[in-house]
Design an enzyme around this catalytic site. Sequence first.
Site, PDB file in Angstrom:
ATOM      1  N   ASP A 209       0.833  -1.202   0.000  1.00  0.00           N
ATOM      2  CA  ASP A 209       0.000   0.000   0.000  1.00  0.00           C
ATOM      3  C   ASP A 209       0.870   1.256   0.000  1.00  0.00           C
ATOM      4  O   ASP A 209       1.474   1.602   1.006  1.00  0.00           O
ATOM      5  CB  ASP A 209      -0.902  -0.021   1.241  1.00  0.00           C
ATOM      6  CG  ASP A 209      -1.727   1.242   1.354  1.00  0.00           C
ATOM      7  OD1 ASP A 209      -2.546   1.483   0.452  1.00  0.00           O
ATOM      8  OD2 ASP A 209      -1.523   2.012   2.312  1.00  0.00           O
TER       9      ASP A 209
ATOM     10  N   TYR B  53       3.680   9.439  -0.535  1.00  0.00           N
ATOM     11  CA  TYR B  53       4.755   8.766   0.219  1.00  0.00           C
ATOM     12  C   TYR B  53       6.098   8.869  -0.500  1.00  0.00           C
ATOM     13  O   TYR B  53       7.140   8.548   0.089  1.00  0.00           O
ATOM     14  CB  TYR B  53       4.456   7.270   0.427  1.00  0.00           C
ATOM     15  CG  TYR B  53       3.162   6.901   1.107  1.00  0.00           C
ATOM     16  CD1 TYR B  53       2.351   7.856   1.713  1.00  0.00           C
ATOM     17  CD2 TYR B  53       2.749   5.570   1.151  1.00  0.00           C
ATOM     18  CE1 TYR B  53       1.154   7.490   2.315  1.00  0.00           C
ATOM     19  CE2 TYR B  53       1.561   5.206   1.762  1.00  0.00           C
ATOM     20  CZ  TYR B  53       0.760   6.169   2.328  1.00  0.00           C
ATOM     21  OH  TYR B  53      -0.416   5.791   2.922  1.00  0.00           O
TER      22      TYR B  53
ATOM     23  N   LYS C  16      -2.195   5.976  -4.340  1.00  0.00           N
ATOM     24  CA  LYS C  16      -3.198   7.021  -4.102  1.00  0.00           C
ATOM     25  C   LYS C  16      -2.826   8.306  -4.821  1.00  0.00           C
ATOM     26  O   LYS C  16      -1.640   8.646  -4.896  1.00  0.00           O
ATOM     27  CB  LYS C  16      -3.307   7.293  -2.590  1.00  0.00           C
ATOM     28  CG  LYS C  16      -3.423   6.023  -1.766  1.00  0.00           C
ATOM     29  CD  LYS C  16      -3.584   6.265  -0.277  1.00  0.00           C
ATOM     30  CE  LYS C  16      -3.402   4.967   0.490  1.00  0.00           C
ATOM     31  NZ  LYS C  16      -1.997   4.600   0.736  1.00  0.00           N
TER      32      LYS C  16
ATOM     33  N   HIS D 210      -6.729  10.217  -2.232  1.00  0.00           N
ATOM     34  CA  HIS D 210      -6.114  10.134  -0.897  1.00  0.00           C
ATOM     35  C   HIS D 210      -6.921  10.834   0.199  1.00  0.00           C
ATOM     36  O   HIS D 210      -6.999  10.365   1.327  1.00  0.00           O
ATOM     37  CB  HIS D 210      -4.688  10.706  -0.959  1.00  0.00           C
ATOM     38  CG  HIS D 210      -3.753  10.119   0.046  1.00  0.00           C
ATOM     39  ND1 HIS D 210      -2.425   9.936  -0.191  1.00  0.00           N
ATOM     40  CD2 HIS D 210      -3.972   9.666   1.305  1.00  0.00           C
ATOM     41  CE1 HIS D 210      -1.848   9.387   0.882  1.00  0.00           C
ATOM     42  NE2 HIS D 210      -2.772   9.218   1.794  1.00  0.00           N
TER      43      HIS D 210
END
Length: 314
Positions: free
Chosen positions: A49, A54, A79, A110
């Site tokens: 994930d 990120y 996302k 997100h």
Amino acid sequence: DIPSFTLNTGAKIPSVGMGCWQGQQGAGRDNELVSALLTAIKVGYRHLDTAQFYANEEEVGQAVRESGVPRSEFFVTTKMAPAAVKDPVKEIESSLSKLNIDYIDLWLMHWPQGLTSTDMSSAQAFGLESQKDLGPTFNETWAKMEDIFLNTHRGKVKAIGISNFSPKNLEILLRTAKVVPAVNQIEAHPYLPDQELVDLCKEKGIHVTAYSPLGQYNSPIHTDKDLEQIAKAHDTTTANVALSWAVQRGTSVAPKSTNEKRMKQNITLLKLSDAEMEKIDAISKDPKRSTRLNVSAYNKQTKRAIGWTLEELG
Ligand code: A2P
């Protein structure tokens, strides 16, 4: 094999995945993350994930390619960054190219807010500062995601979903959605069960994935007296009990761990009795053990969700 849940697309999502959020600093990017992910894959993780936010889709893709495990056995989630809502096509192409694993299993919005890049780079990322640039509503963004899923990138994006949507956000989204989201990924753990939201999603055919299922850093969950008691009875840890509870109530989980022993512990879940489940369900009724904000509160905190007034969002 890790047990799985079936999404409204017919695809299966593993009940336990590996959360790839490495913290604010992006610590663990590059080879360290790749090697942690290769360990995770070795011990049995198949759901990874990640997110544009990120900043590690390249490493996630690299781990998938280097693992020697067939692509078809993986379930990879990424996302769309809040700052990208104006151009979802550019965003999905960027994710596909960074991951470089042919297709994405699940692509999430997100946050229900479409923040601009200016917002994101400012300290008030979730604040009030600029009312000038409202950007699209999340309904408009969803329509673009639907077009990507159904038409322009058909087959490259196997499912679309949302993250951090409150019940009210969801209700507003479903007024115009043609595709029911496959997943709503929310923060959830015994101190924040958000059971009403979980129930609502279930009613609508939306699977819930819990992020931070152990309650993030320095989590009080690890020393909770009820969880400790149940853990002791099963000769395991409170973390293991919390994850077992989450999966048993029908949510998948994406705990992050870079430690092999804990990675293994997190995919080896228990069967809890009804009484144990009820005991854990009751934890957050104690105000002292209900420590984090639920998504509705987060969304109110942002003061504005682009295109929607606070009143409309409830
Ligand atoms: P570590 O990587 O050293 O295992 P989040 O709730 O945001 O997913 O964060 C998980 C945090 O909990 C990480 O700091 C992780 O540290 C730690 N953790 C993961 N699994 C366990 C476990 N089974 N027992 C205790 N701590 C855990």
